[in-house]
Design a protein around this motif. Structure first.
Motif, PDB file in Angstrom:
ATOM      1  N   ASP A  24      -0.333   4.121  -0.875  1.00 55.89           N
ATOM      2  CA  ASP A  24       0.926   4.560  -0.276  1.00 55.89           C
ATOM      3  C   ASP A  24       0.724   5.678   0.743  1.00 55.89           C
ATOM      4  N   ASP A  25      -0.264   6.554   0.517  1.00 59.11           N
ATOM      5  CA  ASP A  25      -0.444   7.657   1.472  1.00 59.11           C
ATOM      6  C   ASP A  25      -0.961   7.140   2.814  1.00 59.11           C
ATOM      7  N   THR A  26      -1.717   6.033   2.788  1.00 55.32           N
ATOM      8  CA  THR A  26      -2.159   5.431   4.048  1.00 55.32           C
ATOM      9  C   THR A  26      -0.988   4.813   4.784  1.00 55.32           C
ATOM     10  N   VAL A  27      -0.095   4.148   4.049  1.00 56.95           N
ATOM     11  CA  VAL A  27       1.108   3.585   4.673  1.00 56.95           C
ATOM     12  C   VAL A  27       1.962   4.697   5.264  1.00 56.95           C
ATOM     13  N   ALA A  28       2.082   5.814   4.543  1.00 58.40           N
ATOM     14  CA  ALA A  28       2.863   6.949   5.049  1.00 58.40           C
ATOM     15  C   ALA A  28       2.238   7.492   6.333  1.00 58.40           C
ATOM     16  N   ALA A  29       0.902   7.580   6.364  1.00 57.66           N
ATOM     17  CA  ALA A  29       0.217   8.059   7.568  1.00 57.66           C
ATOM     18  C   ALA A  29       0.412   7.090   8.727  1.00 57.66           C
ATOM     19  N   LEU A  30       0.382   5.798   8.421  1.00 58.31           N
ATOM     20  CA  LEU A  30       0.625   4.777   9.446  1.00 58.31           C
ATOM     21  C   LEU A  30       1.999   4.965  10.067  1.00 58.31           C
ATOM     22  N   ARG A  31       2.987   5.178   9.221  1.00 58.02           N
ATOM     23  CA  ARG A  31       4.352   5.349   9.728  1.00 58.02           C
ATOM     24  C   ARG A  31       4.491   6.628  10.537  1.00 58.02           C
ATOM     25  N   THR A  32       3.890   7.694  10.065  1.00 66.95           N
ATOM     26  CA  THR A  32       3.961   8.953  10.802  1.00 66.95           C
ATOM     27  C   THR A  32       3.336   8.816  12.182  1.00 66.95           C
ATOM     28  N   ARG A  33       2.238   8.096  12.238  1.00 62.51           N
ATOM     29  CA  ARG A  33       1.507   7.972  13.497  1.00 62.51           C
ATOM     30  C   ARG A  33       2.173   7.025  14.480  1.00 62.51           C
ATOM     31  N   LEU A  34       2.773   5.943  13.990  1.00 64.14           N
ATOM     32  CA  LEU A  34       3.233   4.893  14.886  1.00 64.14           C
ATOM     33  C   LEU A  34       4.728   4.856  15.131  1.00 64.14           C
ATOM     34  N   ILE A  35       5.521   5.574  14.353  1.00 69.11           N
ATOM     35  CA  ILE A  35       6.961   5.554  14.569  1.00 69.11           C
ATOM     36  C   ILE A  35       7.358   6.723  15.470  1.00 69.11           C
TER      37      ILE A  35
END
Length: 266
Positions: free
Chosen positions: A254-265
């Motif tokens: 989940d922390d990788t998904v959260a980082a993905l969202r922070t970076r790409l949104i």
């Protein structure tokens, strides 16, 4: 709004996921997640639009045979990563149609034998389900999400041969995690059709001129909603949701998904 096509003279079907509409009036941040067909003709000197992207990471979803036949030209300083989505199916003795488009389009008789009578559509649906269920597919898409979440990956481009099937599912997973709705996911998936058909136009014309079935040619070269819906159904059947597919099937925390969202949104 879906991704935007990026003008290129040497890379087929190049699209930036940036600008794609997401929930809450937000959008994908531009210049970080791009998709395309193979990079065997990439020439940055002749293609300033691509040079300006500053690509730092390339993920190649193609099979070993595809990579050997048409090796990518990788920009200086960029990392090349291989995530062979179809490796398990190839190792089992089956070469999916998605990995041999050019061979099939060169021989109408072989294409008819293997793909006539609606078999092309059925084969592609099965291949899309394998994107979700196979070990090699899960490993490839886990790599993609992990790399996209890492700031040091820089602008990242992922691709297969035509940039429509393995790459199309990759884009669907990424955009779904970022909050794109179903209509946006399907619109982005289908948006590649004109560019792909243009890139393969000489092969399609030669195939039909040699007596090939136009329906087979379109099934091979284009994408249709049923292909994507097969993969989405596999996700629902096996996992119940895209979030669980990513967490349990791909093993992305989940922390990788959260980082993905922070970076790409944006």
């Amino acid at each position: 709004m879906t991704a935007t096509a990026t003008p290129s003279t040497t890379v087929a079907n190049l699209r930036d996921l940036g600008g794609t509409a997401l929930a809450g009036g937000r959008a994908v941040r531009p210049g970080l997640a791009l998709r395309s067909g193979q990079l065997d003709r990439l020439d940055l000197e002749a293609d300033p639009a691509v040079a300006a992207l500053g690509l730092r990471t390339i993920i190649d979803f193609r099979t070993a045979a595809e990579r050997a036949a048409h090796p990518d030209r990788v920009p200086a300083g960029a990392r090349m990563l291989v995530g062979d989505v179809l490796a398990d199916r190839v190792h089992s003795g089956e070469m999916p149609a998605a990995a041999q488009l050019k061979d099939l389009l060169s021989d109408p008789a072989v294409a008819e034998q293997h793909l006539g009578g609606g078999r092309a559509q059925a084969l592609f649906a099965r291949t899309y389900r394998s994107f979700v269920s196979s070990g090699s597919g899960r490993a490839a898409y886990r790599m993609l999400l992990t790399e996209l979440a890492a700031a040091e990956s820089g602008p990242l481009l992922f691709h297969c041969t035509a940039g429509k099937d393995r790459t199309g599912w990759a884009a669907t997973v990424v955009l779904s995690l970022l909050g794109a709705d179903e209509d946006t996911l399907m619109a982005e998936y289908l948006a590649v059709n004109p560019a792909v058909r243009q890139a393969f136009a000489p092969m399609i014309e030669g195939f039909i001129a040699s007596g090939g079935d136009p329906e087979i040619a379109l099934a091979l070269i284009g994408v249709v909603p049923e292909y994507l819906l097969a993969a989405l159904d596999e996700v629902d059947t096996a996992y119940g949701s895209m979030e669980k597919y990513v967490r349990e099937g791909l093993g992305v925390p989940d922390d990788t998904v959260a980082a993905l969202r922070t970076r790409l949104i944006a």
